[in-house]
Design an enzyme around this catalytic site. Structure first.
Site, PDB file in Angstrom:
ATOM      1  N   ASP A 299     -13.098 -10.921  11.966  1.00 25.69           N
ATOM      2  CA  ASP A 299     -11.847 -11.385  11.357  1.00 25.69           C
ATOM      3  C   ASP A 299     -11.255 -12.437  12.297  1.00 25.69           C
ATOM      4  O   ASP A 299     -11.724 -12.594  13.445  1.00 25.69           O
ATOM      5  CB  ASP A 299     -10.886 -10.182  11.193  1.00 25.69           C
TER       6      ASP A 299
ATOM      7  N   CYS B  29     -13.132 -10.583   5.914  1.00 28.33           N
ATOM      8  CA  CYS B  29     -12.130 -10.391   4.860  1.00 28.33           C
ATOM      9  C   CYS B  29     -11.593 -11.707   4.316  1.00 28.33           C
ATOM     10  O   CYS B  29     -11.034 -11.740   3.226  1.00 28.33           O
ATOM     11  CB  CYS B  29     -11.001  -9.505   5.351  1.00 28.33           C
TER      12      CYS B  29
ATOM     13  N   HIS C 238      -4.971  -2.649   6.848  1.00 28.88           N
ATOM     14  CA  HIS C 238      -5.274  -3.426   5.628  1.00 28.88           C
ATOM     15  C   HIS C 238      -6.253  -2.589   4.783  1.00 28.88           C
ATOM     16  O   HIS C 238      -7.418  -2.934   4.610  1.00 28.88           O
ATOM     17  CB  HIS C 238      -5.891  -4.774   6.019  1.00 28.88           C
TER      18      HIS C 238
ATOM     19  N   ARG D 122     -12.389  -6.959  -4.009  1.00 29.41           N
ATOM     20  CA  ARG D 122     -10.956  -6.630  -3.914  1.00 29.41           C
ATOM     21  C   ARG D 122     -10.423  -6.283  -5.307  1.00 29.41           C
ATOM     22  O   ARG D 122      -9.673  -5.328  -5.481  1.00 29.41           O
ATOM     23  CB  ARG D 122     -10.164  -7.837  -3.370  1.00 29.41           C
TER      24      ARG D 122
ATOM     25  N   ARG E  46       3.032  -6.579   1.087  1.00 25.19           N
ATOM     26  CA  ARG E  46       2.439  -7.128   2.320  1.00 25.19           C
ATOM     27  C   ARG E  46       3.596  -7.422   3.268  1.00 25.19           C
ATOM     28  O   ARG E  46       4.493  -8.208   2.932  1.00 25.19           O
ATOM     29  CB  ARG E  46       1.643  -8.388   2.006  1.00 25.19           C
TER      30      ARG E  46
ATOM     31  N   GLN F 184      -8.399  -3.940   1.640  1.00 26.32           N
ATOM     32  CA  GLN F 184      -9.526  -4.789   2.038  1.00 26.32           C
ATOM     33  C   GLN F 184     -10.720  -3.935   2.455  1.00 26.32           C
ATOM     34  O   GLN F 184     -11.861  -4.208   2.055  1.00 26.32           O
ATOM     35  CB  GLN F 184      -9.109  -5.707   3.192  1.00 26.32           C
TER      36      GLN F 184
HETATM   37  N1   CP Z   1      -8.331 -10.859   2.835  1.00 30.93           N
HETATM   38  C1   CP Z   1      -7.070 -11.052   2.389  1.00 30.93           C
HETATM   39  O1   CP Z   1      -6.246 -10.138   2.368  1.00 30.93           O
HETATM   40  O2   CP Z   1      -6.813 -12.313   1.967  1.00 30.93           O
HETATM   41  P1   CP Z   1      -5.381 -12.933   1.626  1.00 30.93           P
HETATM   42  O3   CP Z   1      -4.606 -13.032   2.921  1.00 30.93           O
HETATM   43  O4   CP Z   1      -5.703 -14.275   1.033  1.00 30.93           O
HETATM   44  O5   CP Z   1      -4.694 -12.018   0.658  1.00 30.93           O
HETATM   45  N1  NVA Z   2      -6.020  -9.800  10.347  1.00 29.99           N
HETATM   46  C1  NVA Z   2      -5.636 -10.806   9.376  1.00 29.99           C
HETATM   47  C2  NVA Z   2      -6.145 -10.429   8.026  1.00 29.99           C
HETATM   48  C3  NVA Z   2      -5.823 -11.433   6.946  1.00 29.99           C
HETATM   49  C4  NVA Z   2      -6.292 -10.987   5.578  1.00 29.99           C
HETATM   50  C5  NVA Z   2      -4.124 -10.970   9.369  1.00 29.99           C
HETATM   51  O1  NVA Z   2      -3.420  -9.962   9.461  1.00 29.99           O
HETATM   52  O2  NVA Z   2      -3.654 -12.101   9.309  1.00 29.99           O
END
Ligand code: CP
Ligand code: NVA
Length: 312
Positions: free
Chosen positions: A218, A258, A127, A286, A100, A130
């Site tokens: 989101d 998400c 992402h 997930r 990430r 997700q």
């Molecule tokens: N939806 C998602 O990716 O959650 P986290 O940021 O908790 O991993």
């Molecule tokens: N769009 C959000 C998704 C978190 C899972 C972010 O990038 O923070």
């Protein structure tokens, strides 16, 4: 030849349907093999996470493997070690990396120098894990074939919106995105999706949501954008998904998010907790979707995945 999962189009449509089928079998308890036995997943996090971290760690364990949590605060990446060096070093130790991070170019560089599969656990651009879980949730509610579905996206044209465009590109469903000017999705990703699916971008949430099967939103401020919070609260003021907006969707519509969610901003508590909400199934999925992805990328016998296990 190793494969990566940096974005949904890294797999063709048949492969994606196969991965989803395996995810459903995993959820039903019909697949109990442990193809990651003796293998290790490195999990690099440059941003916070609850779902991604826990589901990958638990999923790796359930498939017989071991997951290693690597915060960029603690590894040399955080002190500027070149990505290309880290990629080659970790390729000698672990059998796959889930990462990430911020810039999507970082994960592309990692994938190009690593000799093991790289899985995108979220970048500023995409992402994909997700949206695979989201697609699985849609299948649970509407059946396996996705092509006749209409999906509405309300809010920011962010990493989630871009991955929905990639899903439309591969699965061919109708996607309607309601985003304010200045917060539209990535132009190249949008253009490619338009070549394969009916994709509408509008500033009007009610136009996007009308008769949709799935309503999705989101946060307005993604990780790394915290300094823009005040401007974003203003820009997205008309994009709050409440029961009134939901009433314009199809009567069998489901609501997805998400998570984490900000109740009172992008979504009302009545929608999060209401009968159309599938957000906790979505979160559970997930685990199953990512296990299926790991089986596909890392589950081959040593010698097939190009993984570190080859050397042992
Ligand atoms: N939806 C998602 O990716 O959650 P986290 O940021 O908790 O991993
Ligand atoms: N769009 C959000 C998704 C978190 C899972 C972010 O990038 O923070």
């Amino acid at each position: 030849m190793k494969r990566d999962f940096l974005s949904i189009p890294d797999f063709d449509r048949d492969e994606l349907y196969e991965i989803l089928e395996l995810a459903h079998r995993l959820k039903r308890g019909e697949y109990r093999e442990q193809p990651l036995a003796g293998k290790t997943l490195g999990m690099i996090f440059e941003k916070s996470s609850t779902r991604t971290r826990v589901s990958f760690e638990v999923g790796t364990y359930q498939l017989g493997g071991h997951a290693l949590f690597l915060s960029s605060r603690d590894i040399q990446l955080g002190r500027g070690e070149p990505i290309r060096d880290m990629a080659r070093v970790l390729s000698r130790y672990v059998d796959g990396i889930m990462i990430r991070t911020f810039a999507h170019s970082m994960i592309e560089e990692l994938a190009s120098f690593a000799t093991i599969p790289i899985i995108n656990g979220l970048t500023d651009l995409l992402h994909p894990c997700q949206v695979m879980a989201d697609v699985m949730t849609i299948q649970e509610n509407f059946g396996r074939d996705l092509s006749d579905r209409t999906i509405a996206w309300i809010g920011d044209g962010n990493n989630m919106a871009n991955s929905w465009l990639n899903a439309a590109f591969r699965f061919g469903f109708e996607l309607r995105l309601a985003c304010p000017e200045g917060y539209r999705p990535d132009p190249a990703t949008l253009e490619r999706a338009r070549g394969a699916a009916n994709v509408i971008v509008t500033a009007d949430p009610s136009e996007a949501i009308r008769d949709a099967d799935v309503v999705n939103t989101d946060v307005w401020t993604s990780m790394g954008q915290e300094e823009e919070t005040q401007a974003r609260l203003k820009a997205f003021a008309g994009y709050h998904v409440d029961a009134q907006l939901m009433s314009l969707a199809s009567e069998h519509a489901i609501f997805l998010h998400c998570l984490p969610a900000h109740r009172g901003e992008e979504v009302a508590d009545e929608v999060m907790e209401g009968p159309q909400s599938r957000v906790f199934d979505e979160a559970e999925n997930r685990l199953h979707a990512q296990k299926a992805i790991m089986v596909r990328l890392m589950g081959g016998a040593p010698g097939r995945t190009g993984s570190a296990s080859n050397a042992r």
